[in-house]
Design an enzyme around this catalytic site. Sequence first.
Site, PDB file in Angstrom:
ATOM      1  N   ASP A  63       0.890  -1.169   0.000  1.00 56.44           N
ATOM      2  CA  ASP A  63       0.000   0.000   0.000  1.00 56.44           C
ATOM      3  C   ASP A  63       0.923   1.212   0.000  1.00 56.44           C
ATOM      4  O   ASP A  63       1.633   1.453   0.982  1.00 56.44           O
ATOM      5  CB  ASP A  63      -0.877  -0.018   1.266  1.00 56.44           C
ATOM      6  CG  ASP A  63      -1.838   1.167   1.310  1.00 56.44           C
ATOM      7  OD1 ASP A  63      -1.625   2.162   0.585  1.00 56.44           O
ATOM      8  OD2 ASP A  63      -2.804   1.093   2.098  1.00 56.44           O
ATOM      9  N   LYS A  96     -13.971  10.827  -9.916  1.00 55.37           N
ATOM     10  CA  LYS A  96     -14.797  10.882 -11.124  1.00 55.37           C
ATOM     11  C   LYS A  96     -15.190  12.335 -11.406  1.00 55.37           C
ATOM     12  O   LYS A  96     -15.314  13.146 -10.470  1.00 55.37           O
ATOM     13  CB  LYS A  96     -16.071  10.039 -10.933  1.00 55.37           C
ATOM     14  CG  LYS A  96     -15.810   8.562 -10.674  1.00 55.37           C
ATOM     15  CD  LYS A  96     -15.235   7.856 -11.896  1.00 55.37           C
ATOM     16  CE  LYS A  96     -14.897   6.404 -11.587  1.00 55.37           C
ATOM     17  NZ  LYS A  96     -13.999   5.799 -12.557  1.00 55.37           N
ATOM     18  N   GLN A 106     -10.472  16.843  -2.874  1.00 54.08           N
ATOM     19  CA  GLN A 106      -9.987  16.134  -4.072  1.00 54.08           C
ATOM     20  C   GLN A 106      -8.504  16.428  -4.297  1.00 54.08           C
ATOM     21  O   GLN A 106      -7.724  15.531  -4.639  1.00 54.08           O
ATOM     22  CB  GLN A 106     -10.777  16.575  -5.303  1.00 54.08           C
ATOM     23  CG  GLN A 106     -12.243  16.179  -5.247  1.00 54.08           C
ATOM     24  CD  GLN A 106     -12.916  16.265  -6.614  1.00 54.08           C
ATOM     25  OE1 GLN A 106     -12.275  16.148  -7.648  1.00 54.08           O
ATOM     26  NE2 GLN A 106     -14.229  16.446  -6.611  1.00 54.08           N
ATOM     27  N   TYR A 194      -6.209  15.966 -10.470  1.00 55.20           N
ATOM     28  CA  TYR A 194      -5.553  14.774 -11.030  1.00 55.20           C
ATOM     29  C   TYR A 194      -4.412  15.189 -11.961  1.00 55.20           C
ATOM     30  O   TYR A 194      -3.287  14.677 -11.864  1.00 55.20           O
ATOM     31  CB  TYR A 194      -6.586  13.932 -11.788  1.00 55.20           C
ATOM     32  CG  TYR A 194      -5.994  12.767 -12.543  1.00 55.20           C
ATOM     33  CD1 TYR A 194      -5.606  11.601 -11.882  1.00 55.20           C
ATOM     34  CD2 TYR A 194      -5.809  12.831 -13.932  1.00 55.20           C
ATOM     35  CE1 TYR A 194      -5.056  10.529 -12.582  1.00 55.20           C
ATOM     36  CE2 TYR A 194      -5.262  11.763 -14.630  1.00 55.20           C
ATOM     37  CZ  TYR A 194      -4.892  10.620 -13.953  1.00 55.20           C
ATOM     38  OH  TYR A 194      -4.336   9.560 -14.646  1.00 55.20           O
ATOM     39  N   VAL A 196      -2.805  18.021 -12.153  1.00 55.07           N
ATOM     40  CA  VAL A 196      -1.695  18.680 -11.446  1.00 55.07           C
ATOM     41  C   VAL A 196      -0.831  17.627 -10.748  1.00 55.07           C
ATOM     42  O   VAL A 196       0.405  17.715 -10.756  1.00 55.07           O
ATOM     43  CB  VAL A 196      -2.230  19.742 -10.459  1.00 55.07           C
ATOM     44  CG1 VAL A 196      -1.123  20.244  -9.531  1.00 55.07           C
ATOM     45  CG2 VAL A 196      -2.856  20.911 -11.225  1.00 55.07           C
ATOM     46  N   LYS A 198      -0.243  14.776 -11.825  1.00 51.60           N
ATOM     47  CA  LYS A 198       0.549  14.113 -12.866  1.00 51.60           C
ATOM     48  C   LYS A 198       1.635  15.038 -13.419  1.00 51.60           C
ATOM     49  O   LYS A 198       2.651  14.556 -13.936  1.00 51.60           O
ATOM     50  CB  LYS A 198      -0.366  13.588 -13.966  1.00 51.60           C
ATOM     51  CG  LYS A 198      -1.308  12.465 -13.487  1.00 51.60           C
ATOM     52  CD  LYS A 198      -0.549  11.237 -12.958  1.00 51.60           C
ATOM     53  CE  LYS A 198      -1.456  10.054 -12.684  1.00 51.60           C
ATOM     54  NZ  LYS A 198      -0.723   8.876 -12.194  1.00 51.60           N
ATOM     55  N   VAL A 231      -7.156   4.328 -21.532  1.00 50.30           N
ATOM     56  CA  VAL A 231      -7.264   2.874 -21.391  1.00 50.30           C
ATOM     57  C   VAL A 231      -8.584   2.498 -20.694  1.00 50.30           C
ATOM     58  O   VAL A 231      -9.000   3.170 -19.734  1.00 50.30           O
ATOM     59  CB  VAL A 231      -6.060   2.335 -20.586  1.00 50.30           C
ATOM     60  CG1 VAL A 231      -6.116   0.811 -20.500  1.00 50.30           C
ATOM     61  CG2 VAL A 231      -4.752   2.790 -21.205  1.00 50.30           C
TER      62      VAL A 231
HETATM   63  N1  LIG Z   1      -6.893   4.590 -17.524  1.00 51.58           N
HETATM   64  C1  LIG Z   1      -6.388   5.592 -18.218  1.00 51.58           C
HETATM   65  O1  LIG Z   1      -6.917   5.960 -19.287  1.00 51.58           O
HETATM   66  C2  LIG Z   1      -5.133   6.293 -17.738  1.00 51.58           C
HETATM   67  C3  LIG Z   1      -4.619   7.337 -18.520  1.00 51.58           C
HETATM   68  C4  LIG Z   1      -3.454   7.982 -18.115  1.00 51.58           C
HETATM   69  C5  LIG Z   1      -2.814   7.581 -16.957  1.00 51.58           C
HETATM   70  N2  LIG Z   1      -3.353   6.573 -16.179  1.00 51.58           N
HETATM   71  C6  LIG Z   1      -2.618   6.189 -14.973  1.00 51.58           C
HETATM   72  O2  LIG Z   1      -2.333   4.805 -15.042  1.00 51.58           O
HETATM   73  C7  LIG Z   1      -2.216   4.256 -13.719  1.00 51.58           C
HETATM   74  C8  LIG Z   1      -3.111   3.038 -13.610  1.00 51.58           C
HETATM   75  O3  LIG Z   1      -4.455   3.474 -13.799  1.00 51.58           O
HETATM   76  P1  LIG Z   1      -5.646   2.489 -14.182  1.00 51.58           P
HETATM   77  O4  LIG Z   1      -6.435   3.164 -15.236  1.00 51.58           O
HETATM   78  O5  LIG Z   1      -5.159   1.119 -14.380  1.00 51.58           O
HETATM   79  O6  LIG Z   1      -6.507   2.612 -12.831  1.00 51.58           O
HETATM   80  P2  LIG Z   1      -7.295   1.512 -11.954  1.00 51.58           P
HETATM   81  O7  LIG Z   1      -7.865   0.461 -12.814  1.00 51.58           O
HETATM   82  O8  LIG Z   1      -8.177   2.317 -11.067  1.00 51.58           O
HETATM   83  O9  LIG Z   1      -6.107   0.847 -11.079  1.00 51.58           O
HETATM   84  C9  LIG Z   1      -5.409   1.609 -10.151  1.00 51.58           C
HETATM   85  C10 LIG Z   1      -4.559   0.682  -9.327  1.00 51.58           C
HETATM   86  O10 LIG Z   1      -3.866   1.477  -8.347  1.00 51.58           O
HETATM   87  C11 LIG Z   1      -4.098   0.877  -7.097  1.00 51.58           C
HETATM   88  N3  LIG Z   1      -3.939   1.814  -5.988  1.00 51.58           N
HETATM   89  C12 LIG Z   1      -4.601   2.952  -5.720  1.00 51.58           C
HETATM   90  N4  LIG Z   1      -4.163   3.483  -4.574  1.00 51.58           N
HETATM   91  C13 LIG Z   1      -3.203   2.654  -4.086  1.00 51.58           C
HETATM   92  C14 LIG Z   1      -2.392   2.640  -2.946  1.00 51.58           C
HETATM   93  N5  LIG Z   1      -2.474   3.578  -2.003  1.00 51.58           N
HETATM   94  N6  LIG Z   1      -1.485   1.648  -2.792  1.00 51.58           N
HETATM   95  C15 LIG Z   1      -1.378   0.688  -3.728  1.00 51.58           C
HETATM   96  N7  LIG Z   1      -2.147   0.613  -4.820  1.00 51.58           N
HETATM   97  C16 LIG Z   1      -3.055   1.596  -4.995  1.00 51.58           C
HETATM   98  C17 LIG Z   1      -5.495   0.300  -7.176  1.00 51.58           C
HETATM   99  O11 LIG Z   1      -5.723  -0.632  -6.139  1.00 51.58           O
HETATM  100  P3  LIG Z   1      -7.238  -0.999  -5.630  1.00 51.58           P
HETATM  101  O12 LIG Z   1      -7.773  -2.043  -6.596  1.00 51.58           O
HETATM  102  O13 LIG Z   1      -7.007  -1.533  -4.258  1.00 51.58           O
HETATM  103  O14 LIG Z   1      -8.040   0.270  -5.662  1.00 51.58           O
HETATM  104  C18 LIG Z   1      -5.398  -0.341  -8.543  1.00 51.58           C
HETATM  105  O15 LIG Z   1      -4.685  -1.554  -8.477  1.00 51.58           O
HETATM  106  C19 LIG Z   1      -2.590   5.394 -12.771  1.00 51.58           C
HETATM  107  O16 LIG Z   1      -1.422   6.019 -12.292  1.00 51.58           O
HETATM  108  C20 LIG Z   1      -3.365   6.350 -13.675  1.00 51.58           C
HETATM  109  O17 LIG Z   1      -3.338   7.666 -13.192  1.00 51.58           O
HETATM  110  C21 LIG Z   1      -4.491   5.933 -16.550  1.00 51.58           C
END
Ligand SMILES: NC(=O)c1ccc[n+]([C@@H]2O[C@H](COP(=O)([O-])OP(=O)(O)OC[C@H]3O[C@@H](n4cnc5c(N)ncnc54)[C@H](OP(=O)(O)O)[C@@H]3O)[C@@H](O)[C@H]2O)c1
Length: 279
Positions: A63, A96, A106, A194, A196, A198, A231
Amino acid sequence: MASTRRVAVVTGSNKGIGFGIVRGLCKTFNGDVYLTARNEGLGRKAVEDLKKEGLNPLFHQLDISDSTSIQNLKAFLQKQYGGLDVLVNNAGIAYKGNSTAPFAEQAEVTLKVNFWDTLAVCEAFYPLLRPHARVVNVSSLTSTMAFSRCSDSLKAKIKNPNIAMTQLKDLMREFEAVAKSDTVEENGWPKWAYAVSKIGVRVMSYIQAKAFAHDSSRPDIIVNSCCPGYVSTDMSSHKGTKTIDEGAVTPLYLALLPPNVESPKGEFVSEKVVEHWQN
Ligand SMILES: NC(=O)c1ccc[n+]([C@@H]2O[C@H](COP(=O)([O-])OP(=O)(O)OC[C@H]3O[C@@H](n4cnc5c(N)ncnc54)[C@H](OP(=O)(O)O)[C@@H]3O)[C@@H](O)[C@H]2O)c1
């Protein structure tokens, strides 16, 4: 005695892009791959799912918001492997668009996980990195969009090539403070916590990469940040157009950069291409 086997760790990899990155590393990385999750049950279930595909990830709880959890994994890696070869800081959160949570909340919660807790993982694990280690910090193209909406004076600070970590931390604290006093836009920031956070991840990676470039005791350690693209995950409410495996392509490219490459180093990379701040 610690093994000299190579080892990779992906944060927040029980689902989404992190899960895709672990899947890709299991197929291509020459060493042990750790799927990590804050929730042990979800993490072990994800490992079992990959085992059904004939892959062999290992599990460790992590975590990133819990310093004891970070220290436990650090001690484990030190004892079992004597180091670390690939670190992908993927864990992140996003409110969201229709969230009714106050903006100050937030800002605080989003920066805490995405910026401060990611930085804490780096500070804990960087001493373990061996020569030729690769670090990938998952940022987002929203950082570019948010930057374009910052005041000129903030832009100059963000893209200052000599920015120090203390100055970056001050910028992130300043954003949290103006969010609390509800004066974000008056102070030249976009009202977008979010994005900021990043910007913070992207600049953090630049600063860290420069520090490693000057560390001759551990040659060829490279840090980059990236955008995985848009994604289909829980974070994007499955509106993203890429699969998690497509989203993993650029993070995997950076995690597997061959020894002694000239570039990218300290860059922000999207679709395997280096992107610069735009005005
Ligand atoms: N999806 C997109 O289009 C997109 C675009 C640009 C960048 N990103 C970035 O890509 C990364 C992955 O995003 P995703 O879309 O795959 O999101 P996701 O499906 O919501 O997965 C996020 C992951 O991070 C974990 N997490 C959150 N807080 C945590 C903590 N304190 N300690 C350990 N794990 C934690 C979550 O665990 P839980 O299951 O326990 O919540 C989950 O495994 C993020 O950094 C996101 O900002 C995503």
